[in-house]
Enzyme design. Structure first.
Site, PDB file in Angstrom:
ATOM      1  N   GLY A   9       0.846  -1.181   0.000  1.00 31.52           N
ATOM      2  CA  GLY A   9       0.000   0.000   0.000  1.00 31.52           C
ATOM      3  C   GLY A   9       0.881   1.230   0.000  1.00 31.52           C
ATOM      4  O   GLY A   9       1.994   1.215  -0.523  1.00 31.52           O
ATOM      5  N   GLY A  12       4.218   0.697   2.148  1.00 30.57           N
ATOM      6  CA  GLY A  12       5.025  -0.325   1.492  1.00 30.57           C
ATOM      7  C   GLY A  12       5.626   0.162   0.187  1.00 30.57           C
ATOM      8  O   GLY A  12       6.803  -0.083  -0.108  1.00 30.57           O
ATOM      9  N   ALA A 129       2.253   8.049   4.936  1.00 31.01           N
ATOM     10  CA  ALA A 129       2.002   7.810   3.519  1.00 31.01           C
ATOM     11  C   ALA A 129       0.510   7.733   3.248  1.00 31.01           C
ATOM     12  O   ALA A 129      -0.298   7.570   4.163  1.00 31.01           O
ATOM     13  CB  ALA A 129       2.679   6.508   3.088  1.00 31.01           C
ATOM     14  N   LYS A 185       5.657   4.233  19.647  1.00 32.48           N
ATOM     15  CA  LYS A 185       4.944   4.387  18.379  1.00 32.48           C
ATOM     16  C   LYS A 185       3.467   4.053  18.556  1.00 32.48           C
ATOM     17  O   LYS A 185       2.599   4.695  17.950  1.00 32.48           O
ATOM     18  CB  LYS A 185       5.562   3.467  17.317  1.00 32.48           C
ATOM     19  CG  LYS A 185       4.834   3.492  15.966  1.00 32.48           C
ATOM     20  CD  LYS A 185       4.874   4.866  15.317  1.00 32.48           C
ATOM     21  CE  LYS A 185       4.039   4.929  14.040  1.00 32.48           C
ATOM     22  NZ  LYS A 185       4.465   3.983  13.006  1.00 32.48           N
ATOM     23  N   ASN A 189       0.041   6.292  17.484  1.00 29.70           N
ATOM     24  CA  ASN A 189      -1.149   5.847  16.761  1.00 29.70           C
ATOM     25  C   ASN A 189      -2.388   5.788  17.651  1.00 29.70           C
ATOM     26  O   ASN A 189      -3.503   6.011  17.177  1.00 29.70           O
ATOM     27  CB  ASN A 189      -0.885   4.483  16.130  1.00 29.70           C
ATOM     28  CG  ASN A 189       0.145   4.559  15.027  1.00 29.70           C
ATOM     29  OD1 ASN A 189       0.041   5.366  14.116  1.00 29.70           O
ATOM     30  ND2 ASN A 189       1.174   3.738  15.111  1.00 29.70           N
ATOM     31  N   ASN A 193      -3.997   8.739  15.485  1.00 28.91           N
ATOM     32  CA  ASN A 193      -4.901   8.002  14.604  1.00 28.91           C
ATOM     33  C   ASN A 193      -6.320   7.985  15.155  1.00 28.91           C
ATOM     34  O   ASN A 193      -7.294   8.276  14.448  1.00 28.91           O
ATOM     35  CB  ASN A 193      -4.401   6.565  14.419  1.00 28.91           C
ATOM     36  CG  ASN A 193      -3.295   6.466  13.390  1.00 28.91           C
ATOM     37  OD1 ASN A 193      -2.587   7.432  13.136  1.00 28.91           O
ATOM     38  ND2 ASN A 193      -3.134   5.303  12.800  1.00 28.91           N
ATOM     39  N   SER A 257      -3.571   6.984   8.923  1.00 28.94           N
ATOM     40  CA  SER A 257      -4.075   5.807   8.211  1.00 28.94           C
ATOM     41  C   SER A 257      -5.448   5.357   8.691  1.00 28.94           C
ATOM     42  O   SER A 257      -6.280   4.917   7.889  1.00 28.94           O
ATOM     43  CB  SER A 257      -3.076   4.657   8.337  1.00 28.94           C
ATOM     44  OG  SER A 257      -2.853   4.319   9.697  1.00 28.94           O
ATOM     45  N   GLU A 269      -7.390  -0.500  12.666  1.00 26.45           N
ATOM     46  CA  GLU A 269      -6.496  -1.274  13.524  1.00 26.45           C
ATOM     47  C   GLU A 269      -6.693  -0.951  15.010  1.00 26.45           C
ATOM     48  O   GLU A 269      -5.824  -1.233  15.822  1.00 26.45           O
ATOM     49  CB  GLU A 269      -5.037  -0.991  13.137  1.00 26.45           C
ATOM     50  CG  GLU A 269      -4.677  -1.418  11.736  1.00 26.45           C
ATOM     51  CD  GLU A 269      -3.252  -1.050  11.358  1.00 26.45           C
ATOM     52  OE1 GLU A 269      -2.478  -1.953  11.013  1.00 26.45           O
ATOM     53  OE2 GLU A 269      -2.928   0.152  11.410  1.00 26.45           O
TER      54      GLU A 269
END
Length: 313
Positions: A9, A12, A129, A185, A189, A193, A257, A269
């Site tokens: 994605g 990646g 990204a 990290k 998130n 997120n 994301s 997630e």
């Protein structure tokens, strides 16, 4: 060095692009037909910190790659890790290193079902990204990619990968305590997120609110308690909040994301972030009301959108 990107994605593709530019033999692996066909026909179109480029890259579905790989970078969503590992078992040799840079917690247990611990390298990245269209992505950041071997005897092999990341402009760093960087990290998130998704706002907007200190403090306190009990990781709440604000200042008006997932009707997630903290707290006989509430609210939004949210570990 033969490199596979398992899950190509936005993140990646960004890593694959940089590694190929740095001289590695890279194959992107994904299951999105339109994305694959576009990259095969037109190359990968990518914007890196605002600079646009197009790079011819090899891409295919996981079962179509037949060679054993030297290194595999895993970039699936947390809930897709089991399925991806099953689909790439045939390209994992006795010395293949698997580098896991996934968001969330608890992935080492999943990886150990498919590969010896000596070949597992855990790590984190703060690069961001997004996918603009099939075969068109953007990749932003400048922070480190911190990795550490799960088996102490494999440090030399990990240092080779660090060197490769540095050569590719991905700022590879060898971590002496990957559990700490993983939890830190997860804090990124579990705040950015989750809050951006619930508030339907970008990181800059959320971190400019007068309520940000209060929200961060409550969430990070719950993460810190579980980190200490579960992995003996000490997270200083005030220092972590300062770090989060620094990351937010660098990232700016980015939609993380999880926000992108809901916008595109994909499951989030959340169970591997705030949900993991809430679940672990219950097992420890503790409470994590803020993480539990955040998890419930995200799942409620998924339900309203008709998104299946089954947790798969």
């Amino acid at each position: 060095m033969k490199i596979a990107i398992a899950g190509s994605g936005a993140l990646g593709c960004g890593f694959g692009y940089h590694l190929q530019k740095g001289g590695a033999d890279v194959t992107l692996l994904d299951n999105w037909e339109q994305h694959i066909n576009t990259i095969k026909e037109e190359g990968l179109t990518i914007s890196v910190n605002g600079d646009k480029d197009n790079q011819k890259m090899t891409i295919c579905k996981p079962h179509e790659l037949k060679e054993k790989m030297d290194v595999i970078f895993v970039f699936t969503k947390s809930m897709g890790l089991n399925a991806m590992m099953e689909s790439i078992e045939h390209i994992i040799g006795p010395n293949t290193k698997v580098v896991c840079l996934l968001n969330g917690l608890g992935h080492l247990k999943t990886l150990e079902k498919y590969i010896d611990r000596k070949n597992i390298i855990m790590g984190t990245t703060v690069w961001t990204a997004g996918i603009d269209a099939p075969g068109h992505t953007h990749f932003n950041g400048q922070g480190p990619v911190e990795i550490q071997n799960s088996d102490p005897s494999e440090k030399e092999a990990t240092l080779e990968i660090v060197e490769m990341l540095q050569k590719s402009g991905l700022n590879g760093v060898y971590s002496e305590n990957v559990n700490y960087t993983t939890w830190r990290k997860a804090c990124v998130n579990g705040t950015m997120n989750a809050l951006c998704t619930l508030l339907d706002a970008n990181i800059e907007e959320v971190f400019q609110t007068s309520e940000i200190d209060s929200m961060l403090t409550r969430i990070i306190k719950e993460f810190a308690i579980v980190a200490k009990h579960q992995d003996n990781v000490i997270l200083d709440v005030d220092e972590t909040i300062t770090y989060l604000k620094g990351v937010a200042a660098k990232v700016g008006a980015h939609y993380p994301s999880m926000h992108q997932d809901l916008k595109n009707n994909r499951p989030t997630e959340i169970d591997y972030l705030n949900g993991e903290v809430a679940e672990a707290s219950k097992k420890l006989g503790l409470e994590a009301p803020y993480c539990q509430q955040i998890t419930d609210l995200i799942h409620a939004k998924e339900t309203i959108l008709g998104i299946t949210t089954a947790k798969a570990k």
